[in-house]
Structure formats: structure tokens, C-alpha cells
Design an enzyme around this catalytic site. Structure first.
Site, mmCIF file in Angstrom:
data_model
loop_
_atom_site.group_PDB
_atom_site.id
_atom_site.type_symbol
_atom_site.label_atom_id
_atom_site.label_comp_id
_atom_site.label_asym_id
_atom_site.label_seq_id
_atom_site.Cartn_x
_atom_site.Cartn_y
_atom_site.Cartn_z
ATOM 1 C CG ASP A 1 -0.251 0.024 2.531
ATOM 2 O OD1 ASP A 1 0.774 -0.686 2.660
ATOM 3 O OD2 ASP A 1 -0.709 0.714 3.457
ATOM 4 C CD GLU B 1 4.203 0.618 6.649
ATOM 5 O OE1 GLU B 1 5.076 0.886 7.501
ATOM 6 O OE2 GLU B 1 3.827 1.447 5.785
#
Length: 377
Positions: free
Chosen positions: A87, A145
Site C-alpha cells: 500500500d 502498512e
């Protein structure tokens, strides 16, 4: 060896072409050009899974939400875990990627080039190509994350399927300028609150100003001299700072409550309890009525460079290890008892910036370094 994935979802992507997997720079650009802002990682996760299923039959695949685990089972004496998050922070007119030569440096620009799709591309290329590595390898690409810690895909796996992360040594592909950064600092956020008594500002002597009561705390923080702490041969710089102040009721009211948010970045020689006590001790003599509440905490991770696998890795890469000042998911491996380091392309100071960019040579160097280590006994 492709196992039925956990929480299986239908694939909505085609596998990446083999020529992309042979060019780690073009692969980085391709991964960046599939948007994957936190909570919207599915398209990229589908692409990675489809690519592995098509081009890496030597790997056992497990899918958990938008996290993908791919493992060899060669019976090697040692297993390494190599992970990266897929991400990114939100896009701001910095996709699609572009490539240019700036001051003689071949550079790839765009969201995710640094944090951390360059690292993810290195992992994907090597996962497909290394069919007979010197160690058993667990490759991990994970979600969420860049947002709240409780959503982190690696943390989810550590809580629900820790056996998938078993290993003797771990590498996280976080940006480290293609160098090795051992462990990480811990981080602690606290709210320090003061109380007073409301009054009309025209009769301020009838009240007690809670905002003014923050002044001794702010003075103490401004005068604080952070330490540099040597842990296993690496020097970790600490920091203790006010990062937010709140208080006030209206333009004509003496405030009765106020608070300052403090962030303490501490060396990995300290536990969370020791870090919290350090902050409490700093302000204990100022005002016993000051309330101290921890709002966020994550322990650091020791460098882990004394592990035999880590020493071999350092020798293969040929880099002088440095400390990681920010907190990273190496701390999650440390909590599982697995020594871990950061190793990935990109300058960490460019992460999350609108002009995020990575020198092409750093992507190539990381691929070369990992390949050399993973293919040599």
C-alpha cells in the site's frame, strides 16, 4: 505446490508478462502504476497473486485478505523471511510513473517508487526466478502498512498465523538507500493534560488558565537534549518533541483544560515501560496534577546483526550497516524472536512526498545484493 488461499477471492487481474519480471526497474514502474492506496490494495494483490500462480509453480501460495505469502519447501537448514508492504499513501498527481535523467542520475518518479514498490518489485522478480536458493524463503507482500497499526497486514498474520512468518532471519524492503539499516527506534505518543478553572476573559483573575499551565512542560521539552544510544554497535538518535497542542473554549473564555501531545522516539535498548517512565520522570517535578496518558506505543527492534545469517547477508551485500531511526515492521519480527533488518531502494526522506523518486541504480543494486546472498551458501 500452490495451496488453496485463505479468505480466497476471485482474481481480477492478469499475470505480469515475463519480460517485466526480467527488468526490475520496469517492474517497479508497473507495480507503481497499479494504484494501491491503503484500503484499496486488492487490484495490486490480485496482480501479484496471478503472477506468482502463473510463473512460480515452485512456491506454495497463501492469501489472507490482501496479504500474500509465498514459500519454498526445499528442506534447507535455515529459512529467511523477506517482506514488503504493497500500500501507499494517497496519490497527488504523481502517477503514472515517469523516468528521466537528472544531473546524470537515471531516476524513476512517482508514488510508491520509494515507499516501497521498488522493494516489492525486487521481491517479486526474485521470488519467480530463484527456484533453488541456498535457504528456504518465505516471501510476503502485505496490506495496510500506512494506516492504523491494528489494520497492518503483517501484524494480522503475526496474530492469526504466526507459523507463516517462522524464520531464522528477516529482511524488510523498506527504503534504506540500498544500504542495510538494522532494527529500528521505538515510538511513544502521550497526552500531557492540565486543568484550570473557566472564567470570563474580562475577569481573568477569577479563573485558572490551563493553556498557560502548559508553559513549564513546553519549556522542559524545548530544553531537552536527546541522547544518542549505541545498541549492538549502531548509534540510534533519540527525539522527544511536542507535536501538537490543544486547548481553548472561546475567544472570551479562560480555558479550563489543555493538552500537549508528545512523541518520544527511543532507542531499542529500552522497553515500552522504560520509555514511558522516562517521559513521566521528565515532567514529574513540574505539577503533580498533570495527567499523562499513553495514546500510541510501539517497541523498537535491536539490530539483529549478530545473527549468523545477518552477518552473511552483510558480507554478501558489502554494505556498512546503519541504524534505522524511524519505526518499521522489523519490530514485528523482533517480537516474534526473529532478527530483522531493513534493506530496500530509495531515500527514506522522500517517502510520502509529492516528488517521490528513486535512482534506478538503487533498485538494481538491491536486486543484485539479495540475489547474491540468496544463491550463495
Amino acid at each position: 505446490m500452490n495451496a488453496q488461499p485463505l479468505n480466497a477471492q476471485p482474481l481480477n487481474a492478469q499475470p505480469l508478462a515475463p519480460d517485466l519480471l526480467d527488468d526490475v526497474v520496469a517492474l517497479t514502474a508497473a507495480l507503481c502504476d497499479i494504484p494501491s492506496v491503503s484500503a484499496d490494495e486488492r487490484a495490486l494483490a490480485d496482480t501479484i497473486e496471478a503472477t506468482l500462480r502463473t510463473h512460480a509453480p515452485h512456491l506454495e501460495l497463501i492469501r489472507d485478505g490482501d496479504a500474500i505469502v509465498a514459500r519454498t519447501s526445499l528442506g534447507r537448514a535455515e529459512r529467511v523471511v523477506i517482506a514488503g508492504h504493497i500500500d501507499t499513501v494517497p496519490i497527488n498527481d504523481n502517477l503514472p510513473t515517469r523516468r528521466s535523467v537528472d544531473d546524470g542520475v537515471d531516476t524513476l518518479w512517482g508514488r510508491g517508487t520509494v515507499d516501497m514498490k521498488g522493494g516489492c518489485a525486487v521481491l517479486l522478480a526474485l521470488a519467480v526466478q530463484l527456484t533453488d536458493p541456498a535457504y528456504d524463503i518465505t516471501w510476503v507482500w502485505y496490506d495496510h502498512e500506512e494506516v492504523a497499526s491494528e489494520l497492518n497486514g503483517l501484524g494480522r498474520l503475526a496474530r492469526t498465523r504466526p507459523e507463516l512468518l517462522h524464520g531464522d532471519f528477516a529482511i524488510l524492503g523498506e527504503p534504506s538507500n540500498a544500504g542495510i539499516e538494522g532494527g529500528c527506534n521505538g515510538t511513544l505518543r502521550l497526552e500531557l493534560s492540565t486543568t484550570g478553572r473557566r472564567a470570563h476573559s474580562a475577569r481573568s483573575w477569577m479563573g485558572v488558565n490551563a493553556v498557560h499551565a502548559l508553559a513549564p512542560i513546553l519549556e522542559r521539552l524545548a530544553a531537552y537534549e536527546p541522547a544518542t544510544v549505541t545498541v549492538d554497535g549502531l548509534d540510534y538518535r533519540e527525539g522527544l518533541n511536542a507535536v501538537g497542542v490543544s486547548g481553548g473554549v472561546a475567544g472570551n473564555v479562560i480555558p479550563d483544560t489543555a493538552s500537549v501531545t508528545v512523541n518520544y522516539r527511543f532507542a531499542p535498548d529500552k522497553s515500552l515501560a522504560e520509555a514511558e517512565q522516562h517521559v513521566r520522570d521528565l515532567v514529574a517535578d513540574l505539577d503533580p496534577s498533570v495527567a499523562v496518558v499513553v495514546t500510541d506505543a510501539a517497541a523498537g527492534a535491536r539490530p539483529g546483526l549478530d545473527a549468523p545469517l545477518a552477518q552473511r547477508f552483510v558480507q554478501a551485500v558489502g554494505a556498512e550497516p546503519a541504524p534505522k531511526y524511524g519505526w518499521t515492521d522489523v519490530a514485528r519480527f523482533s517480537e516474534l524472536g526473529i532478527p530483522a533488518v531493513n534493506y530496500g531502494p530509495g531515500d527514506p526522506s522522500l517517502a510520502h512526498t509529492d516528488d517521490e523518486r528513486v535512482p534506478v541504480e538503487q533498485i538494481v543494486a538491491c536486486e543484485r545484493g539479495l540475489r547474491a546472498w540468496l544463491t550463495s551458501a
